[in-house]
Motif scaffolding. Structure first.
Motif, PDB file in Angstrom:
ATOM      1  N   UNK A   1       0.854  -1.187   0.000  1.00 51.71           N
ATOM      2  CA  UNK A   1       0.000   0.000   0.000  1.00 51.71           C
ATOM      3  C   UNK A   1       0.893   1.241   0.000  1.00 51.71           C
ATOM      4  N   UNK A   2       0.350   2.359  -0.477  1.00 50.52           N
ATOM      5  CA  UNK A   2       1.108   3.603  -0.564  1.00 50.52           C
ATOM      6  C   UNK A   2       1.599   4.034   0.819  1.00 50.52           C
ATOM      7  N   UNK A   3       2.896   4.316   0.926  1.00 48.55           N
ATOM      8  CA  UNK A   3       3.489   4.791   2.170  1.00 48.55           C
ATOM      9  C   UNK A   3       4.171   6.136   1.997  1.00 48.55           C
ATOM     10  N   UNK A   4       4.555   6.477   0.722  1.00 45.09           N
ATOM     11  CA  UNK A   4       5.273   7.714   0.492  1.00 45.09           C
ATOM     12  C   UNK A   4       5.030   8.181  -0.942  1.00 45.09           C
ATOM     13  N   UNK A   5       4.894   9.503  -1.132  1.00 46.91           N
ATOM     14  CA  UNK A   5       4.734  10.097  -2.458  1.00 46.91           C
ATOM     15  C   UNK A   5       5.827  11.123  -2.693  1.00 46.91           C
ATOM     16  N   UNK A   6       6.252  11.228  -3.932  1.00 48.51           N
ATOM     17  CA  UNK A   6       7.089  12.328  -4.379  1.00 48.51           C
ATOM     18  C   UNK A   6       6.269  13.053  -5.435  1.00 48.51           C
ATOM     19  N   UNK A   7       5.815  14.275  -5.108  1.00 45.09           N
ATOM     20  CA  UNK A   7       4.896  14.997  -5.981  1.00 45.09           C
ATOM     21  C   UNK A   7       5.640  15.675  -7.131  1.00 45.09           C
ATOM     22  N   UNK A   8       4.867  16.142  -8.099  1.00 44.69           N
ATOM     23  CA  UNK A   8       5.453  16.833  -9.250  1.00 44.69           C
ATOM     24  C   UNK A   8       6.137  18.135  -8.841  1.00 44.69           C
ATOM     25  N   UNK A   9       5.764  18.704  -7.710  1.00 46.60           N
ATOM     26  CA  UNK A   9       6.403  19.933  -7.234  1.00 46.60           C
ATOM     27  C   UNK A   9       7.669  19.648  -6.431  1.00 46.60           C
ATOM     28  N   UNK A  10       7.985  18.362  -6.242  1.00 40.94           N
ATOM     29  CA  UNK A  10       9.185  17.986  -5.499  1.00 40.94           C
ATOM     30  C   UNK A  10       8.955  17.768  -4.022  1.00 40.94           C
ATOM     31  N   UNK A  11       7.710  17.847  -3.575  1.00 43.65           N
ATOM     32  CA  UNK A  11       7.391  17.647  -2.161  1.00 43.65           C
ATOM     33  C   UNK A  11       7.388  16.152  -1.846  1.00 43.65           C
ATOM     34  N   UNK A  12       8.085  15.774  -0.784  1.00 46.24           N
ATOM     35  CA  UNK A  12       8.095  14.403  -0.315  1.00 46.24           C
ATOM     36  C   UNK A  12       7.030  14.266   0.764  1.00 46.24           C
ATOM     37  N   UNK A  13       6.034  13.428   0.525  1.00 45.56           N
ATOM     38  CA  UNK A  13       4.937  13.215   1.465  1.00 45.56           C
ATOM     39  C   UNK A  13       5.061  11.821   2.062  1.00 45.56           C
ATOM     40  N   UNK A  14       5.263  11.753   3.362  1.00 46.80           N
ATOM     41  CA  UNK A  14       5.302  10.478   4.051  1.00 46.80           C
ATOM     42  C   UNK A  14       3.907  10.230   4.599  1.00 46.80           C
ATOM     43  N   UNK A  15       3.261   9.176   4.103  1.00 52.71           N
ATOM     44  CA  UNK A  15       1.864   8.920   4.426  1.00 52.71           C
ATOM     45  C   UNK A  15       1.690   8.156   5.725  1.00 52.71           C
ATOM     46  N   UNK A  16       2.661   7.348   6.082  1.00 45.67           N
ATOM     47  CA  UNK A  16       2.597   6.622   7.353  1.00 45.67           C
ATOM     48  C   UNK A  16       4.000   6.293   7.811  1.00 45.67           C
ATOM     49  N   UNK A  17       4.191   6.240   9.106  1.00 44.10           N
ATOM     50  CA  UNK A  17       5.477   5.860   9.658  1.00 44.10           C
ATOM     51  C   UNK A  17       6.415   6.999   9.966  1.00 44.10           C
ATOM     52  N   UNK A  18       6.296   8.124   9.300  1.00 49.55           N
ATOM     53  CA  UNK A  18       7.168   9.260   9.566  1.00 49.55           C
ATOM     54  C   UNK A  18       8.540   9.091   8.963  1.00 49.55           C
ATOM     55  N   UNK A  19       9.391  10.074   9.189  1.00 51.76           N
ATOM     56  CA  UNK A  19      10.767  10.049   8.714  1.00 51.76           C
ATOM     57  C   UNK A  19      11.656   9.855   9.928  1.00 51.76           C
ATOM     58  N   UNK A  20      12.493   8.863   9.876  1.00 51.08           N
ATOM     59  CA  UNK A  20      13.392   8.566  10.983  1.00 51.08           C
ATOM     60  C   UNK A  20      14.819   8.590  10.452  1.00 51.08           C
ATOM     61  N   UNK A  21      15.568   9.631  10.827  1.00 55.55           N
ATOM     62  CA  UNK A  21      16.961   9.721  10.448  1.00 55.55           C
ATOM     63  C   UNK A  21      17.751   9.022  11.544  1.00 55.55           C
ATOM     64  N   UNK A  22      18.402   7.935  11.208  1.00 53.61           N
ATOM     65  CA  UNK A  22      19.101   7.106  12.193  1.00 53.61           C
ATOM     66  C   UNK A  22      19.979   7.964  13.097  1.00 53.61           C
ATOM     67  N   UNK A  23      19.705   7.919  14.401  1.00 52.45           N
ATOM     68  CA  UNK A  23      20.476   8.678  15.368  1.00 52.45           C
ATOM     69  C   UNK A  23      20.196  10.165  15.332  1.00 52.45           C
ATOM     70  N   UNK A  24      19.102  10.565  14.669  1.00 51.28           N
ATOM     71  CA  UNK A  24      18.859  11.997  14.532  1.00 51.28           C
ATOM     72  C   UNK A  24      17.411  12.363  14.734  1.00 51.28           C
ATOM     73  N   UNK A  25      16.861  13.083  13.801  1.00 52.06           N
ATOM     74  CA  UNK A  25      15.519  13.650  13.934  1.00 52.06           C
ATOM     75  C   UNK A  25      14.445  12.678  13.472  1.00 52.06           C
ATOM     76  N   UNK A  26      13.279  12.777  14.076  1.00 52.59           N
ATOM     77  CA  UNK A  26      12.106  12.017  13.678  1.00 52.59           C
ATOM     78  C   UNK A  26      10.986  13.026  13.453  1.00 52.59           C
ATOM     79  N   UNK A  27      10.337  12.959  12.315  1.00 45.55           N
ATOM     80  CA  UNK A  27       9.275  13.895  11.976  1.00 45.55           C
ATOM     81  C   UNK A  27       7.943  13.164  11.917  1.00 45.55           C
ATOM     82  N   UNK A  28       6.969  13.580  12.731  1.00 45.09           N
ATOM     83  CA  UNK A  28       5.607  13.081  12.675  1.00 45.09           C
ATOM     84  C   UNK A  28       5.522  11.563  12.713  1.00 45.09           C
ATOM     85  N   UNK A  29       6.190  10.951  13.646  1.00 43.03           N
ATOM     86  CA  UNK A  29       6.163   9.493  13.766  1.00 43.03           C
ATOM     87  C   UNK A  29       4.829   9.055  14.348  1.00 43.03           C
TER      88      UNK A  29
END
Length: 168
Positions: free
Chosen positions: A100-128
């Motif tokens: 199922x869809x988990x992430x989109x890259x739009x035509x405008x260049x926007x990265x949309x994370x639909x579930x799970x959030x962004x987890x930078x190993x050892x760093x920042x987590x966005x909207x987990x």
């Protein structure tokens, strides 16, 4: 198998691996290009232009194991016209379901994370999904070293709970 007047594109079977597609031209800027094309003549919003799916259909355990496990689709973001071909890439993965869809890259260049959030190993987590924090920075395994919790209008530093006195 060779293609083209100069036989410059080859399709070769590699034993126990799969297929190689190669542009045999040796000049500069001669990459191999694989283009997926649709035959549709009137592209409307949400039309799928092409998809690459990954699957293990012969997996012996069956059920979820034989479903499409991952995929990448190109999907129109609106009706195509002489001045618009806006398309997003949709990245799909499965856990215990068909991919199922988990992430989109739009035509405008926007990265949309639909579930799970962004987890930078050892760093920042966005909207987990599993945390209340909308943004947090972790350090040495300590969660919530710095975080913003939009749901509770608070921020935290060096703590794991919202300081509601420090509102945004």
């Amino acid at each position: 198998v060779a293609f083209g007047a100069d036989n410059d594109v080859t399709l070769t079977h590699v034993a126990d691996t799969g297929l190689n597609i190669k542009n045999t031209a040796t000049g500069d800027d001669k990459p191999v290009v694989l283009t997926l094309q649709t035959g549709e003549t009137d592209i409307a919003q949400d039309d799928v232009l092409g998809t690459i799916n990954f699957q293990a259909p012969d997996e012996g355990t069956g059920t979820d194991a034989i479903l499409v496990a991952a995929g990448i689709s190109a999907i129109s973001e609106g009706d195509f016209s002489s001045s618009s071909n806006a398309t997003k890439l949709v990245f799909k993965t499965g856990a215990s379901e068909a991919a199922a869809a988990k992430m989109n890259l739009t035509s405008s260049g926007k990265l949309e994370v639909l579930s799970g959030g962004i987890d930078v190993e050892g760093g920042a987590v966005f909207n987990e999904d599993s945390a209340d924090a909308d943004f947090r920075v972790e350090s040495n395994g300590n969660t919530h070293m710095l975080f913003v919790d939009g749901g509770n209008d608070g921020v935290g530093i060096g703590t794991s709970s919202v300081d509601t006195a420090a509102t945004l």
